[in-house]
Design an enzyme around this catalytic site. Structure first.
Site, PDB file in Angstrom:
ATOM      1  N   LYS A  66       0.828  -1.216   0.000  1.00 33.70           N
ATOM      2  CA  LYS A  66       0.000   0.000   0.000  1.00 33.70           C
ATOM      3  C   LYS A  66       0.851   1.250   0.000  1.00 33.70           C
ATOM      4  O   LYS A  66       0.471   2.251  -0.586  1.00 33.70           O
ATOM      5  CB  LYS A  66      -0.973  -0.005   1.181  1.00 33.70           C
ATOM      6  CG  LYS A  66      -2.056  -1.042   1.003  1.00 33.70           C
ATOM      7  CD  LYS A  66      -3.379  -0.604   1.577  1.00 33.70           C
ATOM      8  CE  LYS A  66      -4.458  -1.618   1.243  1.00 33.70           C
ATOM      9  NZ  LYS A  66      -5.547  -1.636   2.206  1.00 33.70           N
ATOM     10  N   LYS A  71      -5.892 -11.341  -9.928  1.00 36.25           N
ATOM     11  CA  LYS A  71      -7.091 -11.668  -9.152  1.00 36.25           C
ATOM     12  C   LYS A  71      -8.213 -10.685  -9.496  1.00 36.25           C
ATOM     13  O   LYS A  71      -7.955  -9.546  -9.899  1.00 36.25           O
ATOM     14  CB  LYS A  71      -6.777 -11.642  -7.655  1.00 36.25           C
ATOM     15  CG  LYS A  71      -6.633 -10.275  -7.037  1.00 36.25           C
ATOM     16  CD  LYS A  71      -6.769 -10.384  -5.525  1.00 36.25           C
ATOM     17  CE  LYS A  71      -6.811  -9.010  -4.900  1.00 36.25           C
ATOM     18  NZ  LYS A  71      -7.224  -8.987  -3.521  1.00 36.25           N
ATOM     19  N   LYS A 102     -11.735  -4.759  -8.056  1.00 39.12           N
ATOM     20  CA  LYS A 102     -12.404  -3.578  -8.583  1.00 39.12           C
ATOM     21  C   LYS A 102     -11.392  -2.612  -9.200  1.00 39.12           C
ATOM     22  O   LYS A 102     -11.638  -2.012 -10.244  1.00 39.12           O
ATOM     23  CB  LYS A 102     -13.188  -2.897  -7.464  1.00 39.12           C
ATOM     24  CG  LYS A 102     -14.180  -1.935  -8.034  1.00 39.12           C
ATOM     25  CD  LYS A 102     -14.993  -1.242  -6.986  1.00 39.12           C
ATOM     26  CE  LYS A 102     -15.781  -0.139  -7.664  1.00 39.12           C
ATOM     27  NZ  LYS A 102     -15.935   1.008  -6.821  1.00 39.12           N
TER      28      LYS A 102
HETATM   29  P1  AMP Z   1     -10.946  -6.670  -0.546  1.00 38.59           P
HETATM   30  O1  AMP Z   1     -12.075  -6.022  -1.275  1.00 38.59           O
HETATM   31  O2  AMP Z   1      -9.773  -6.966  -1.424  1.00 38.59           O
HETATM   32  O3  AMP Z   1     -10.600  -5.983   0.744  1.00 38.59           O
HETATM   33  O4  AMP Z   1     -11.475  -8.116  -0.131  1.00 38.59           O
HETATM   34  C1  AMP Z   1     -12.539  -8.365   0.723  1.00 38.59           C
HETATM   35  C2  AMP Z   1     -12.591  -9.872   0.966  1.00 38.59           C
HETATM   36  O5  AMP Z   1     -12.832 -10.599  -0.269  1.00 38.59           O
HETATM   37  C3  AMP Z   1     -11.294 -10.446   1.548  1.00 38.59           C
HETATM   38  O6  AMP Z   1     -11.602 -11.434   2.513  1.00 38.59           O
HETATM   39  C4  AMP Z   1     -10.596 -11.084   0.356  1.00 38.59           C
HETATM   40  O7  AMP Z   1      -9.794 -12.196   0.742  1.00 38.59           O
HETATM   41  C5  AMP Z   1     -11.780 -11.529  -0.535  1.00 38.59           C
HETATM   42  N1  AMP Z   1     -11.420 -11.398  -1.972  1.00 38.59           N
HETATM   43  C6  AMP Z   1     -11.174 -10.251  -2.651  1.00 38.59           C
HETATM   44  N2  AMP Z   1     -10.880 -10.478  -3.965  1.00 38.59           N
HETATM   45  C7  AMP Z   1     -10.947 -11.826  -4.128  1.00 38.59           C
HETATM   46  C8  AMP Z   1     -10.746 -12.700  -5.226  1.00 38.59           C
HETATM   47  N3  AMP Z   1     -10.447 -12.259  -6.451  1.00 38.59           N
HETATM   48  N4  AMP Z   1     -10.883 -14.036  -5.022  1.00 38.59           N
HETATM   49  C9  AMP Z   1     -11.196 -14.516  -3.799  1.00 38.59           C
HETATM   50  N5  AMP Z   1     -11.408 -13.750  -2.716  1.00 38.59           N
HETATM   51  C10 AMP Z   1     -11.290 -12.426  -2.851  1.00 38.59           C
END
Ligand code: AMP
Ligand code: TRP
Length: 325
Positions: free
Chosen positions: A112, A192, A195
């Site tokens: 970050k 992955k 957004k």
């Molecule tokens: P984030 O929006 O990246 O903070 O993610 C929120 C939650 O969703 C966290 O628990 C991540 O591990 C899960 N997550 C986010 N992106 C993915 C992805 N592409 N595949 C699987 N889990 C995800």
């Protein structure tokens, strides 16, 4: 019943990667644990991402989406981090037992701070300490997270040990519970689903939008013609089938793709229809839930959370020998 806590940042619209990787698991776990789920708005303040909505709007939208996915306020406690002063208060106390060196090692801090070079603030640095406070206030034994968060949970254990050793044994050491779904890749097949990379299927997309997004999606790079056999193990979309399709369809796709009996176009149509079937009720519920209702759930949640958090904080104040109020 064992206790569990997890948190999610209100960082904008959810996508199907969040759903398969985290939220679906949260819904399942609320039957096994006394579960606390927290929308971590204070953590979201560590980055300055320009968003069309205010942090408050993003917070209520996230809570609404979680309820629409099946979090049930009768079974688990859903609340907003900033509604309880206990989280920031404990974070300060834990700052005083956390070595700087440990925080410098955190991969998320390194990532970050290189992504936001204009805004490397102290909050970004002590982010894991606030996360430790979120967990330790509830004496949670389990923390369901993706593997990128394991380092923060390990640090939480260390912080708990440091406090317990220096003052008084107050905290339970938590364990990370990894979700069975791995990383869901984005529609571009490159990284992955996320957004920020704009390679996502939004959780609230309707059937037309889902089909439109799937049409150009990356599949198996070796499958150039309809007659080429494919390999579901490398196909970018197969994990989505595994997440959204009924067993019969998963088996059919697995078998027929290898023999080139089903083409990518047909396979995507089937996947789109299956995704739409799961997501339609979530979308409908999202739009049916009114803000007043969700605010009420969050107020109740904050009250239930406070009953637990304030007790822990009292023990902490006593353990640290602070002057009684
Ligand atoms: P984030 O929006 O990246 O903070 O993610 C929120 C939650 O969703 C966290 O628990 C991540 O591990 C899960 N997550 C986010 N992106 C993915 C992805 N592409 N595949 C699987 N889990 C995800
Ligand atoms: N850091 C977590 C993430 O980025 C979110 C989070 C904050 C969290 N507090 C937590 C997760 C407590 C689990 C437990 O996904």
């Amino acid at each position: 019943m064992k206790r569990l806590l997890s948190g999610i940042q209100p960082s904008g619209e959810l996508h199907v990667g969040n759903y398969l990787g985290a939220i679906r698991n949260w819904v399942d776990l609320q039957d096994e644990y006394e579960a606390f789920y927290c929308v971590v708005d204070l953590h979201a303040m560590t980055v300055n991402s320009p968003a069309p909505e205010s942090l408050g709007e993003r917070t209520i939208n996230m809570a609404t989406a979680l309820l629409a996915c099946g979090l049930d306020p009768e079974k688990s406690t859903l609340f907003v981090q900033s509604h309880l002063t206990e989280h920031s208060e404990l974070a300060w106390i834990l700052n005083c037992v956390t070595p700087m060196g440990e925080l410098y090692r955190m991969t998320q801090f390194k990532d970050k701070s290189s992504q936001h070079q204009q805004n490397i603030n102290v909050g970004l640095f002590t982010y894991p300490v606030l996360q430790a406070a979120d967990i330790l206030l509830y004496q949670a034994s389990a923390v369901p997270v993706g593997e990128d968060q394991v380092q923060h949970i390990e640090l939480t254990r260390e912080i708990a040990r440091k406090f317990n050793a220096r003052f008084k044994k107050v905290f339970t050491e938590p364990k990370a519970v990894l979700t069975r779904t791995g990383r869901i890749r984005g529609l571009d097949g490159q990284a992955k689903m996320s957004k920020t990379l704009n390679n996502q299927i939004p959780l609230l997309a309707d059937e037309d939008a889902i089909h439109k997004l799937l049409r150009p999606a990356f599949t198996d790079p070796a499958r150039l013609r309809r007659t080429d056999p494919g390999n579901p193990k490398v196909c970018n979309l197969f994990p989505l089938h595994q997440g959204f399709s009924p067993d019969d369809d998963i088996q059919r796709v697995d078998k027929e793709c290898r023999k080139a009996e089903i083409g990518c176009v047909e396979c995507k149509r089937l996947l789109g229809a299956n995704m739409a079937e799961t997501l339609a009720p979530i979308r409908e519920k999202y739009h049916a839930l009114g803000n007043d209702h969700v605010q009420g759930v969050l107020r109740d949640g904050a009250e239930r959370a406070r009953a637990v958090a304030s007790k822990t904080l009292e023990k902490v104040r006593y353990g640290a020998k602070l002057l009684k109020v």
